[in-house]
Design a protein around this motif. Structure first.
Motif, mmCIF file in Angstrom:
data_model
loop_
_atom_site.group_PDB
_atom_site.id
_atom_site.type_symbol
_atom_site.label_atom_id
_atom_site.label_comp_id
_atom_site.label_asym_id
_atom_site.label_seq_id
_atom_site.Cartn_x
_atom_site.Cartn_y
_atom_site.Cartn_z
ATOM 1 N N PHE A 1 -17.212 42.900 -60.466
ATOM 2 C CA PHE A 1 -16.440 41.766 -60.380
ATOM 3 C C PHE A 1 -15.492 40.913 -59.298
ATOM 4 O O PHE A 1 -15.185 39.533 -59.030
ATOM 5 C CB PHE A 1 -16.034 41.524 -61.827
ATOM 6 N N ASP A 2 -14.720 42.154 -58.874
ATOM 7 C CA ASP A 2 -13.874 41.937 -57.788
ATOM 8 C C ASP A 2 -14.302 42.137 -56.665
ATOM 9 O O ASP A 2 -13.348 41.123 -55.665
ATOM 10 C CB ASP A 2 -12.346 43.352 -57.838
ATOM 11 N N ALA A 3 -15.182 42.723 -56.468
ATOM 12 C CA ALA A 3 -16.077 43.124 -54.920
ATOM 13 C C ALA A 3 -16.429 41.888 -54.318
ATOM 14 O O ALA A 3 -15.927 41.465 -53.250
ATOM 15 C CB ALA A 3 -17.063 44.131 -55.269
ATOM 16 N N HIS A 4 -16.802 40.824 -55.159
ATOM 17 C CA HIS A 4 -17.118 38.954 -55.267
ATOM 18 C C HIS A 4 -16.807 37.830 -55.219
ATOM 19 O O HIS A 4 -16.801 36.583 -54.404
ATOM 20 C CB HIS A 4 -18.179 38.913 -55.878
ATOM 21 N N LYS A 5 -14.981 38.572 -55.070
ATOM 22 C CA LYS A 5 -13.926 37.579 -54.954
ATOM 23 C C LYS A 5 -13.755 36.735 -53.182
ATOM 24 O O LYS A 5 -14.057 37.574 -52.793
ATOM 25 C CB LYS A 5 -12.770 37.827 -55.477
ATOM 26 N N LEU A 6 -13.475 35.727 -53.548
ATOM 27 C CA LEU A 6 -13.158 34.974 -52.214
ATOM 28 C C LEU A 6 -14.406 35.066 -50.790
ATOM 29 O O LEU A 6 -14.717 34.685 -50.412
ATOM 30 C CB LEU A 6 -12.189 35.287 -50.890
ATOM 31 N N ALA A 7 -15.892 35.415 -51.809
ATOM 32 C CA ALA A 7 -17.371 35.148 -51.977
ATOM 33 C C ALA A 7 -17.539 36.098 -50.824
ATOM 34 O O ALA A 7 -17.591 36.380 -49.525
ATOM 35 C CB ALA A 7 -16.775 33.812 -50.406
ATOM 36 N N ALA A 8 -16.714 37.017 -50.391
ATOM 37 C CA ALA A 8 -16.920 38.721 -49.684
ATOM 38 C C ALA A 8 -18.179 39.095 -49.350
ATOM 39 O O ALA A 8 -18.285 39.254 -50.719
ATOM 40 C CB ALA A 8 -15.703 39.285 -50.401
ATOM 41 N N LEU A 9 -17.920 40.033 -48.610
ATOM 42 C CA LEU A 9 -19.192 40.712 -48.417
ATOM 43 C C LEU A 9 -18.806 42.529 -49.282
ATOM 44 O O LEU A 9 -17.532 42.641 -49.007
ATOM 45 C CB LEU A 9 -19.269 41.402 -47.283
ATOM 46 N N VAL B 1 0.942 22.402 -50.747
ATOM 47 C CA VAL B 1 -1.339 22.408 -51.868
ATOM 48 C C VAL B 1 -1.815 21.759 -50.734
ATOM 49 O O VAL B 1 -2.911 21.871 -50.583
ATOM 50 C CB VAL B 1 -0.697 21.356 -52.771
ATOM 51 N N ALA B 2 -1.945 20.775 -49.585
ATOM 52 C CA ALA B 2 -2.488 20.477 -49.343
ATOM 53 C C ALA B 2 -3.245 21.544 -47.724
ATOM 54 O O ALA B 2 -4.712 20.744 -47.308
ATOM 55 C CB ALA B 2 -2.306 19.507 -48.100
ATOM 56 N N ALA B 3 -2.481 22.082 -47.851
ATOM 57 C CA ALA B 3 -3.320 23.697 -47.210
ATOM 58 C C ALA B 3 -4.053 24.540 -47.193
ATOM 59 O O ALA B 3 -4.499 25.065 -46.921
ATOM 60 C CB ALA B 3 -1.654 24.288 -46.817
ATOM 61 N N ARG B 4 -4.513 24.466 -48.608
ATOM 62 C CA ARG B 4 -5.469 25.373 -49.517
ATOM 63 C C ARG B 4 -6.559 24.656 -49.505
ATOM 64 O O ARG B 4 -6.633 23.996 -49.354
ATOM 65 C CB ARG B 4 -5.085 24.802 -51.454
ATOM 66 N N ARG B 5 -7.310 25.636 -49.534
ATOM 67 C CA ARG B 5 -8.902 26.443 -48.669
ATOM 68 C C ARG B 5 -9.633 26.582 -49.849
ATOM 69 O O ARG B 5 -8.371 28.282 -50.325
ATOM 70 C CB ARG B 5 -8.682 26.441 -47.539
ATOM 71 N N ARG B 6 -10.732 26.742 -50.706
ATOM 72 C CA ARG B 6 -11.156 28.592 -50.712
ATOM 73 C C ARG B 6 -12.076 28.701 -49.936
ATOM 74 O O ARG B 6 -13.005 27.794 -49.468
ATOM 75 C CB ARG B 6 -12.426 26.746 -51.748
ATOM 76 N N HIS B 7 -12.581 29.804 -50.152
ATOM 77 C CA HIS B 7 -13.292 30.501 -48.856
ATOM 78 C C HIS B 7 -14.582 30.605 -49.694
ATOM 79 O O HIS B 7 -14.450 31.577 -51.319
ATOM 80 C CB HIS B 7 -12.316 31.758 -49.038
ATOM 81 N N LEU B 8 -15.637 29.979 -49.279
ATOM 82 C CA LEU B 8 -16.530 30.110 -49.381
ATOM 83 C C LEU B 8 -17.662 30.795 -48.174
ATOM 84 O O LEU B 8 -18.882 30.799 -49.085
ATOM 85 C CB LEU B 8 -16.986 28.487 -50.282
#
Length: 657
Positions: free
Chosen positions: A359-367, A650-657
């Motif tokens: 569950f935690d290992a996959h956060k932020l679209a991580a390897l 907030v304009a600087a926020r991004r989603r890491h995909l």
């Protein structure tokens, strides 16, 4: 004794109440990791009411009672090795905090149980349970419950739900528990107790575990199979990484030019500090830390760049903004760490996350690298060893130089040029920093102190820094310090344990001072009086709420709270609860009082009123943003201006995909 068990024909039995059986069972559960064996449930905290006094209360008395055992074997058949020590609390939430402090100091290998009566005693557990589960720390909750047999309906403190007759207030504990069961028949305890131990001992699942105990079932007798009371070892796993995930991780590290490690609490829980140090020695990758991970490396380790995120150092946060690979180890990547999704700004940034839970290992679209922190680091170090990876020397020079510059800022915050002046909060930390050794343990959880500590504190050992910031629960510090002291019991000399609290936190939950006095525990309590909620006051000002409702002051003529400070004497209050109190009014006074408290053999409070710092002597400002939404429409200029700043951030926020 009955000849055989109805559950296991041919198996010898022992006739006990459900409560007696549960206590006898708990006293025989052990964890084992790396060849080290210890009791899983080493003591039980309790406040007794009609919902548990004749059940668990009576069983604890028979099981030895007392902090160091004592008492007879009783009906539960406990020998000296299987006694269940009892600890008396004053507040149900605080008992859970004490148990959590004990579990963290014990490396999650040993835990405490907490028993309460029904009704408010049970619902008072909810906050502590949430804290335990969010921080992945084991605690066993044993709240009393209303009658399973329903001899009268409703009974005292029963919640009546028109559409569900089986719901009680204990169901509030379901969403904050990693395992929940209600024991409506004695024999149902057997599978439930085994499941409870499994979850408590599982490093990937642990947290609060709740066994709700109807008061009639607690006192009901049953013929229990003797096998239920056999000593049982729960092996704490160190799962190794999958070979495919490991090879992907190696490729990611080798291709990185500006990698950064984010060390989380999983490193401490895995006892992986030395392994992390070996990994950084081989790769020279810098290490930033979350609140839970601070101490993964000593503050003076060349690769340590301090805290990360909203309360982090300028060094760590600038490295995070330019990192092309962020290697999370045992962290949840909360919004304080990611600066609400604005910190990791490199367009090419990618994430590699070593964590024991998928569950935690996959956060932020991580390897993902799903493994125990120590086992995973060992495998990654070995896999990189033959491939010659090490960061560019220029990168190493960059971050070590930035760290030296930050240390100058720390020194400026800690400096005390006028020994006769009232100290600021950061000067209090500086005086403590000059006093402690690697033996000392600092505990904090809420207010402005966590931010100052995360940025400024120089951690000297793996377990010195104990800041609970997963739930940031006011009132945690004093009971948690008691739990830490109990976990360190037997060490000579005893380790100094400091609970640092502001006046707002102190007023939330000072009750366990009485417990520290009762047990003669050498708790060192530092109370910083600044007449209000300083942390939220500052936040309120930054979001346009103009510090409304954050000061402890008399009402003024307009009904606001801008009058004189309230005449509250927290030092006198601590003394009334049994503590020895040392009052300090100046820097010199405080230096002397802290030294005296450190040497004290009993519970001692250092009380100091702090001065508002100026921009030079105060703590460094936030080095990264944190998202607290600001009113989109407002008539007051402060809120309008704050909203403009909010929209910019907030304009600087991004989603890491």
């Amino acid at each position: 004794m009955s000849p055989t068990s109805p559950a296991n024909p041919g198996c010898p039995t022992r006739r006990l109440t459900t409560a007696q059986a549960l206590v006898a069972f708990l006293a025989r559960q052990y964890t084992e990791r790396d060849g080290r064996r210890q009791r899983l449930i080493s003591a039980t905290w309790g406040i007794f009411g009609h919902g548990n006094v004749a059940g668990i209360g009576q069983a604890l008395m028979e099981a030895g009672g007392g902090r160091s055992g004592g008492g007879g074997n009783g009906g539960a058949g406990n020998g000296a090795a299987h006694r269940m020590p009892y600890l008396q609390g004053r507040n149900e939430q605080a008992m859970v905090h004490a148990a959590v402090g004990y579990a963290r100091q014990s490396g999650r290998l040993s835990a405490h149980a907490v028993t309460t009566s029904i009704g408010p005693g049970a619902t008072n557990l909810v906050t502590g349970a949430a804290l335990a589960t969010i921080n992945r720390l084991p605690v066993l909750l044993l709240p009393g419950d209303t009658f399973a047999t329903r001899p009268a309906d409703p009974v005292l403190q029963q919640l009546e739900v028109e559409y569900a007759g089986d719901v009680s207030v204990n169901d509030c504990l379901r969403p904050v528990s990693r395992y929940f069961d209600r024991i409506t028949r004695p024999e149902a305890l057997i599978p439930a107790a085994l499941q409870a131990m499994r979850v408590l001992a599982d490093p990937a699942e642990t947290g609060a575990v709740t066994l709700a105990l109807p008061q009639d079932v607690q006192a009901e007798a049953y013929d229990w199979p003797e096998e239920f009371f056999a000593e049982r070892d729960w092996h704490v796993r160190r799962p190794a990484p999958d070979t495919h995930e490991l090879e992907a991780a190696v490729r990611a590290v080798r291709s990185a030019r500006r990698p950064l490690i984010v060390a989380g609490g999983g490193i401490r829980h895995s006892a992986a500090e030395e392994t992390l140090a070996a990994f950084t020695a081989a790769t020279r990758i810098p290490v930033a830390s979350t609140q839970a991970g601070k101490g993964a490396l000593r503050h003076d380790h060349p690769a340590d760049v301090g805290g990360i995120g909203h309360t982090g150092t300028a060094t760590a946060d600038e490295l995070a903004r330019t990192a092309d690979l962020v290697i999370g180890i045992g962290t949840r990547f909360s919004d304080f760490t990611t600066a609400s999704g604005t910190l990791f700004a490199n367009p090419a940034v990618r994430f590699l996350h070593l964590n024991i839970t998928g569950f935690d290992a996959h956060k932020l679209a991580a390897l993902p690298l799903v493994a125990d922190a120590r086992a995973g680091l060992e495998a990654l170090t070995a896999a990189l060893a033959g491939r010659g990876y090490r960061v560019d020397p220029a990168y190493e020079t960059e971050y070590t130089g930035a760290k030296e510059a930050w240390e100058e800022r720390v020194e400026a915050s800690f400096a005390t040029p006028d020994p006769t002046a009232r100290p600021t909060q950061t000067q209090v930390l500086g005086l403590l920093d000059a006093l402690v050794t690697e033996d000392d343990i600092l505990i904090n959880a809420a207010g402005s102190l966590p931010g100052d500590l995360h940025k400024l504190w120089r951690t000297r050992s793996r377990d010195q820094y104990h800041v609970e910031y997963g739930y940031s629960c006011m009132g945690y510090e004093i009971p948690a310090a008691i739990g830490v002291l109990l976990a360190a019991e037997g060490r000579t000399p005893r380790r100094p344990v400091w609970a640092l609290v502001g006046d707002g936190t102190y007023l939330m939950n000072p009750t366990e001072i009485v417990t520290a006095v009762q047990e003669n525990l050498p708790l060192k309590l530092v109370v910083l009086q600044n007449h209000g909620y300083a942390s939220i006051g500052g936040l309120s000002e930054s979001v346009g709420a103009e510090r409304f409702g954050t000061a402890y002051r008399h009402r003024d003529a307009d009904g606001g709270f801008t009058g004189p400070p309230l005449p509250v004497d927290l030092a006198a209050n601590a003394a009334s609860l049994g503590m020895r109190v040392l009052r300090a009014t100046t820097v010199d006074d405080l230096r002397t009082a802290l030294s005296e408290a450190r040497d004290a053999g009993g519970p001692t409070c250092v009380y100091v009123e702090t001065e508002t710092p100026d921009t030079v002597s105060g703590p460094p400002p936030a080095q990264a943003w944190w998202d607290v939404p600001v009113a989109e429409t407002a008539s007051r200029p402060a809120a309008v201006k704050a909203r403009e700043e909010y929209d910019r951030q907030v304009a600087a926020r991004r989603r890491h995909l």
